[in-house]
Design a protein around this motif. Structure first.
Motif, PDB file in Angstrom:
ATOM      1  N   ASP A 148       1.441 -19.726  -4.097  1.00  0.00           N
ATOM      2  CA  ASP A 148       2.388 -19.094  -5.022  1.00  0.00           C
ATOM      3  C   ASP A 148       2.614 -17.611  -4.732  1.00  0.00           C
ATOM      4  N   GLN A 149       1.759 -17.004  -3.899  1.00  0.00           N
ATOM      5  CA  GLN A 149       1.908 -15.571  -3.613  1.00  0.00           C
ATOM      6  C   GLN A 149       2.674 -15.289  -2.326  1.00  0.00           C
ATOM      7  N   LYS A 150       3.132 -16.358  -1.683  1.00  0.00           N
ATOM      8  CA  LYS A 150       3.782 -16.226  -0.376  1.00  0.00           C
ATOM      9  C   LYS A 150       5.004 -15.290  -0.429  1.00  0.00           C
ATOM     10  N   GLN A 151       5.806 -15.450  -1.476  1.00  0.00           N
ATOM     11  CA  GLN A 151       7.024 -14.648  -1.596  1.00  0.00           C
ATOM     12  C   GLN A 151       6.683 -13.159  -1.781  1.00  0.00           C
ATOM     13  N   HIS A 152       5.636 -12.897  -2.556  1.00  0.00           N
ATOM     14  CA  HIS A 152       5.214 -11.509  -2.739  1.00  0.00           C
ATOM     15  C   HIS A 152       4.717 -10.909  -1.416  1.00  0.00           C
ATOM     16  N   LEU A 153       4.015 -11.720  -0.664  1.00  0.00           N
ATOM     17  CA  LEU A 153       3.509 -11.273   0.636  1.00  0.00           C
ATOM     18  C   LEU A 153       4.657 -10.959   1.586  1.00  0.00           C
ATOM     19  N   GLU A 154       5.704 -11.760   1.500  1.00  0.00           N
ATOM     20  CA  GLU A 154       6.883 -11.544   2.344  1.00  0.00           C
ATOM     21  C   GLU A 154       7.475 -10.171   2.032  1.00  0.00           C
ATOM     22  N   LEU A 155       7.510  -9.824   0.757  1.00  0.00           N
ATOM     23  CA  LEU A 155       8.052  -8.519   0.361  1.00  0.00           C
ATOM     24  C   LEU A 155       7.164  -7.384   0.909  1.00  0.00           C
ATOM     25  N   ALA A 156       5.849  -7.586   0.854  1.00  0.00           N
ATOM     26  CA  ALA A 156       4.941  -6.557   1.382  1.00  0.00           C
ATOM     27  C   ALA A 156       5.197  -6.358   2.883  1.00  0.00           C
ATOM     28  N   ARG A 157       5.444  -7.461   3.572  1.00  0.00           N
ATOM     29  CA  ARG A 157       5.727  -7.369   5.021  1.00  0.00           C
ATOM     30  C   ARG A 157       7.032  -6.611   5.260  1.00  0.00           C
ATOM     31  N   GLU A 158       8.018  -6.908   4.432  1.00  0.00           N
ATOM     32  CA  GLU A 158       9.316  -6.222   4.586  1.00  0.00           C
ATOM     33  C   GLU A 158       9.185  -4.732   4.307  1.00  0.00           C
ATOM     34  N   LEU A 159       8.401  -4.397   3.276  1.00  0.00           N
ATOM     35  CA  LEU A 159       8.250  -2.976   2.950  1.00  0.00           C
ATOM     36  C   LEU A 159       7.502  -2.237   4.067  1.00  0.00           C
ATOM     37  N   ALA A 160       6.532  -2.908   4.676  1.00  0.00           N
ATOM     38  CA  ALA A 160       5.828  -2.289   5.812  1.00  0.00           C
ATOM     39  C   ALA A 160       6.833  -2.002   6.932  1.00  0.00           C
ATOM     40  N   SER A 161       7.706  -2.975   7.199  1.00  0.00           N
ATOM     41  CA  SER A 161       8.707  -2.781   8.263  1.00  0.00           C
ATOM     42  C   SER A 161       9.716  -1.703   7.893  1.00  0.00           C
ATOM     43  N   THR A 162      10.159  -1.725   6.631  1.00  0.00           N
ATOM     44  CA  THR A 162      11.151  -0.725   6.204  1.00  0.00           C
ATOM     45  C   THR A 162      10.580   0.683   6.396  1.00  0.00           C
ATOM     46  N   PHE A 163       9.325   0.857   5.946  1.00  0.00           N
ATOM     47  CA  PHE A 163       8.680   2.173   6.090  1.00  0.00           C
ATOM     48  C   PHE A 163       8.618   2.559   7.570  1.00  0.00           C
ATOM     49  N   ASN A 164       8.125   1.631   8.387  1.00  0.00           N
ATOM     50  CA  ASN A 164       7.962   1.941   9.819  1.00  0.00           C
ATOM     51  C   ASN A 164       9.301   2.293  10.467  1.00  0.00           C
ATOM     52  N   THR A 165      10.343   1.550  10.111  1.00  0.00           N
ATOM     53  CA  THR A 165      11.657   1.805  10.721  1.00  0.00           C
ATOM     54  C   THR A 165      12.214   3.137  10.229  1.00  0.00           C
ATOM     55  N   ARG A 166      12.139   3.330   8.889  1.00  0.00           N
ATOM     56  CA  ARG A 166      12.730   4.548   8.330  1.00  0.00           C
ATOM     57  C   ARG A 166      12.068   5.802   8.876  1.00  0.00           C
ATOM     58  N   TYR A 167      10.759   5.765   9.073  1.00  0.00           N
ATOM     59  CA  TYR A 167      10.044   6.967   9.510  1.00  0.00           C
ATOM     60  C   TYR A 167       9.651   6.908  10.995  1.00  0.00           C
ATOM     61  N   GLU A 168      10.259   5.972  11.685  1.00  0.00           N
ATOM     62  CA  GLU A 168      10.060   5.843  13.145  1.00  0.00           C
ATOM     63  C   GLU A 168       8.584   5.918  13.523  1.00  0.00           C
ATOM     64  N   THR A 169       7.844   4.966  12.970  1.00  0.00           N
ATOM     65  CA  THR A 169       6.404   4.942  13.212  1.00  0.00           C
ATOM     66  C   THR A 169       5.946   3.482  13.277  1.00  0.00           C
ATOM     67  N   ASP A 170       4.715   3.276  13.721  1.00  0.00           N
ATOM     68  CA  ASP A 170       4.154   1.917  13.615  1.00  0.00           C
ATOM     69  C   ASP A 170       2.916   1.980  12.711  1.00  0.00           C
ATOM     70  N   PHE A 171       3.008   2.836  11.689  1.00  0.00           N
ATOM     71  CA  PHE A 171       1.856   3.133  10.846  1.00  0.00           C
ATOM     72  C   PHE A 171       1.286   1.907  10.122  1.00  0.00           C
ATOM     73  N   PHE A 172       2.139   1.155   9.450  1.00  0.00           N
ATOM     74  CA  PHE A 172       1.625   0.003   8.691  1.00  0.00           C
ATOM     75  C   PHE A 172       1.618  -1.255   9.554  1.00  0.00           C
TER      76      PHE A 172
END
Ligand code: TYM
Length: 334
Positions: A148-172
């Motif tokens: 049941d938490q799969k969808q929430h996990l998907e969002l966490a993955r997307e936010l990690a990517s959004t952060f990395n892309t926006r700040y041009e990093t591979d931090f998360f």
């Protein structure tokens, strides 16, 4: 390096779904030697109406359940979310990168907000952003949860990517969901199409961690099943939601596969299968319940374990938050 993180909400008592879908895997991952952090997410628990007087004890109870199930505080870090401010701080930063449309489509929000979406609280709406922060604040790589938490996990993955892309990093790192075992979605004992949940009205629908042997036996005997015998292969369980759920439960409790269960019980009806399921459930849960009761009788010990875990978690989360602040360009003085 593998870093495991998962959490549970201190909202009423844990049930068999929480245990088989998540907690059992927490223990297995710890015993494989991974670096593990397990939290009690009390800030999530207050997104729905809750009992103020019971919150602190409910938090202790989840920590006691972790330990009773086999989490060793010497190997894993146990913490209480509200004691680590960096979770909420990172949540705010991630909120600026979260789209409302996506949050509105979250199944859990739709279920909990019901028809009255306009009046749902902001906390309930932003719940998955806080969950993403729980994970990313430790740069966790693997997150053991139920399905049941799969969808929430998907969002966490997307936010990690959004952060990395926006700040041009591979931090998360991209946190991987770890959804494993025969019971990733334990269903209600009264209705095989509904998830076993803390909020279901009928207590007969779930087995709680606090249930004694007689109660467990009563609930399994009353569990909905069907008049057919158990089949020889898993195909024979299609369209038999309740039968499938009981077989899954047996497999997960006994630590065997569904196929093994059918090898043993094919041709037998629920008159034979249910007593065997009671035996395996009681044998597995009774020692955990006993240990949990012992721990709850001495809150000072649990408090000391949580305090020690909080300190370690606070240091780790604080370091990550400083790096995030720097990446995002906040002033830090000279
Ligand atoms: P919570 O507290 O509702 O549930 C804790 C864990 O139990 C799993 N679970 C189930 N697994 C199988 N069958 C079921 N019927 C069943 N019911 C519950 C859940 O999938 C979960 O793994 N949002 C999370 C808490 C959370 C979290 C996090 C989890 C907050 N931050 C960060 C992981 C990482 C929740 O509501 O869990």
């Amino acid at each position: 390096m593998k870093r495991i993180l998962s959490c549970m909400q201190p909202t009423s008592h844990l049930h068999l779904g929480n245990y088989l879908g998540a907690l059992k895997n927490f223990v297995a991952l710890q015993d494989e030697g991974a670096e593990c952090l397990y939290g009690v997410v009390d800030l999530h628990a207050i997104t729905v109406p809750y009992q103020r007087d019971g919150l602190a004890n409910a938090t202790r109870e989840i920590a006691a359940a972790y330990i009773a199930a086999g989490i060793d505080p010497k190997k894993s870090i146990l913490f209480a979310q509200s004691a680590i401010p960096a979770h909420s701080q990172l949540m705010w930063l991630l909120a600026t990168m979260s789209q409302m449309g996506k949050l509105e489509r979250m199944t859990q929000f739709k279920d909990k907000a019901g028809k009255n979406k306009e009046r749902a609280g902001l906390g309930l709406f932003a719940y998955p952003v806080l969950m993403a922060a729980d994970i990313l604040i430790y740069k966790a790589t693997h997150v053991p949860v139920g399905e049941d938490q799969k969808q929430h996990l998907e969002l966490a993955r997307e936010l990690a990517s959004t952060f990395n892309t926006r700040y041009e990093t591979d931090f998360f790192p991209q946190p991987e969901p770890y959804i494993s075992g025969p019971a990733t979605r334990v269903m209600s004992l009264r209705d095989g199409t509904q998830k076993m949940s803390k909020s279901a009205e009928s207590d007969l629908s779930r087995i709680n961690f606090t249930d004694d042997a007689d109660t467990i036996a009563k609930k399994i005997k009353k569990a909905k099943s069907d008049p057919d015998v158990l089949p020889e292969t898993l195909d024979g369980l299609e369209d038999r939601a309740e039968a499938k759920n009981l077989v899954n439960l047996y497999a997960a409790l006994a630590g065997i596969t569904n196929e093994d269960v059918l090898k043993e019980f094919a041709g037998k009806g629920f008159g034979d299968f249910k007593p065997a399921l009671v035996d395996v459930a009681v044998a597995h849960l009774a020692p955990i319940t006993a240990r949990m009761n012992e721990l709850m009788a001495d809150p000072a010990e649990i408090d000391a374990i949580l305090q020690a875990g909080n300190e370690k978690a606070r240091a780790m989360a604080g370091d990550v938050l400083s790096e995030v602040s720097e990446i995002m360009g906040f002033w830090k003085g000279s």
